[in-house]
Write a protein that holds these residues in place. Structure first.
Motif, mmCIF file in Angstrom:
data_model
loop_
_atom_site.group_PDB
_atom_site.id
_atom_site.type_symbol
_atom_site.label_atom_id
_atom_site.label_comp_id
_atom_site.label_asym_id
_atom_site.label_seq_id
_atom_site.Cartn_x
_atom_site.Cartn_y
_atom_site.Cartn_z
ATOM 1 N N ASP A 8 -62.745 38.855 9.375
ATOM 2 C CA ASP A 8 -63.607 40.007 9.072
ATOM 3 C C ASP A 8 -64.879 39.479 8.413
ATOM 4 O O ASP A 8 -65.050 38.268 8.215
ATOM 5 C CB ASP A 8 -62.881 41.011 8.159
ATOM 6 N N ARG A 9 -65.767 40.380 8.077
ATOM 7 C CA ARG A 9 -67.026 39.999 7.413
ATOM 8 C C ARG A 9 -66.698 39.422 6.026
ATOM 9 O O ARG A 9 -65.730 39.863 5.370
ATOM 10 C CB ARG A 9 -67.942 41.218 7.261
ATOM 11 N N GLY A 32 -66.391 35.721 9.037
ATOM 12 C CA GLY A 32 -67.277 35.426 10.163
ATOM 13 C C GLY A 32 -67.890 36.677 10.743
ATOM 14 O O GLY A 32 -67.834 37.756 10.146
ATOM 15 N N ASN A 33 -68.459 36.490 11.933
ATOM 16 C CA ASN A 33 -69.152 37.572 12.622
ATOM 17 C C ASN A 33 -68.691 37.544 14.081
ATOM 18 O O ASN A 33 -68.977 36.580 14.796
ATOM 19 C CB ASN A 33 -70.665 37.330 12.529
ATOM 20 N N PHE A 35 -69.701 38.824 16.608
ATOM 21 C CA PHE A 35 -70.751 38.774 17.640
ATOM 22 C C PHE A 35 -71.214 37.335 17.861
ATOM 23 O O PHE A 35 -71.937 37.051 18.812
ATOM 24 C CB PHE A 35 -71.941 39.639 17.244
ATOM 25 N N GLU A 36 -70.805 36.438 16.961
ATOM 26 C CA GLU A 36 -71.221 35.033 17.084
ATOM 27 C C GLU A 36 -70.065 34.145 17.540
ATOM 28 O O GLU A 36 -70.169 33.446 18.536
ATOM 29 C CB GLU A 36 -71.787 34.544 15.750
ATOM 30 N N TRP A 53 -68.268 50.391 18.998
ATOM 31 C CA TRP A 53 -69.510 49.798 19.502
ATOM 32 C C TRP A 53 -69.901 50.286 20.890
ATOM 33 O O TRP A 53 -69.065 50.666 21.693
ATOM 34 C CB TRP A 53 -69.366 48.258 19.536
ATOM 35 N N GLU A 57 -72.368 45.527 22.883
ATOM 36 C CA GLU A 57 -71.762 44.845 21.731
ATOM 37 C C GLU A 57 -70.272 44.588 21.978
ATOM 38 O O GLU A 57 -69.748 43.537 21.627
ATOM 39 C CB GLU A 57 -71.922 45.663 20.452
ATOM 40 N N CYS A 64 -66.688 36.469 22.948
ATOM 41 C CA CYS A 64 -66.384 35.502 21.881
ATOM 42 C C CYS A 64 -64.890 35.181 21.889
ATOM 43 O O CYS A 64 -64.500 34.025 21.724
ATOM 44 C CB CYS A 64 -66.801 36.048 20.519
#
Ligand code: SAM
Length: 142
Positions: A8-9, A32-33, A35-36, A53, A57, A64
């Motif tokens: 998670d963020r 982490g993210n 989307f990356e 989303w 997205e 990923c």
């Protein structure tokens, strides 16, 4: 023997409740993210993620997972799968709520989900009816 990663963020992870299990090496936290990039794993459980989303997205998140997944890996999306036709479904109510509160997310039909997976080089292998209003959509690498 299972080992889980809660991803998670970074600012969200400190509020996790896994700590309540005590010292336990079956799980770890990974900031982490999505989307990356996401950590390498055998199974990705995306519960109430995709429906937050827009398609672009959502595809990026799936890509990923596809890039990081171990050989033979699977992605499990847990979201409502909207049935065809004018039948009542709790997912439709969630869809209305999403539309009125924020414009990012949406619930999807099986066909819409299959298209998203295909864009990420993934193939849906089965949809498991849980008896609840969310289903488990399983996908593997193409
Ligand atoms: C609707 S919640 C679902 C949480 C959990 N899976 C559940 O079922 O209760 C969406 C989660 O996605 C996380 N999230 C949002 N953007 C993210 C990102 N870019 N990378 C990783 N996680 C993210 C949020 O912090 C939140 O925990």
């Amino acid at each position: 023997t299972l080992h889980g990663i809660l991803f998670d963020r970074p600012h969200v992870l400190p509020r996790n409740r896994l700590e309540e299990l005590g010292a336990d090496d079956r799980w770890e936290l990974a900031p982490g993210n999505f989307f990356e990039s996401v950590p390498k794993a055998d199974i990705y459980v995306l519960k109430y993620i995709m429906h937050d989303w827009h398609d672009e997205e959502a595809i990026r998140i799936l890509r990923c997972c596809r890039e990081a997944m171990a050989p033979g890996g699977r992605v499990l999306v847990m979201d409502p799968v909207i049935p065809p036709g004018n039948t009542p479904h709790t997912g439709k109510i969630l869809d209305l709520i999403s539309m009125t509160i924020y414009d990012e997310g949406r619930e999807r039909t099986e066909e819409e989900l299959r298209l998203l997976f295909a864009e990420a080089d993934l193939r849906v292998t089965r949809i498991i009816n849980t008896g609840f209003y969310i289903s488990i959509v399983e996908a593997v690498a193409n």
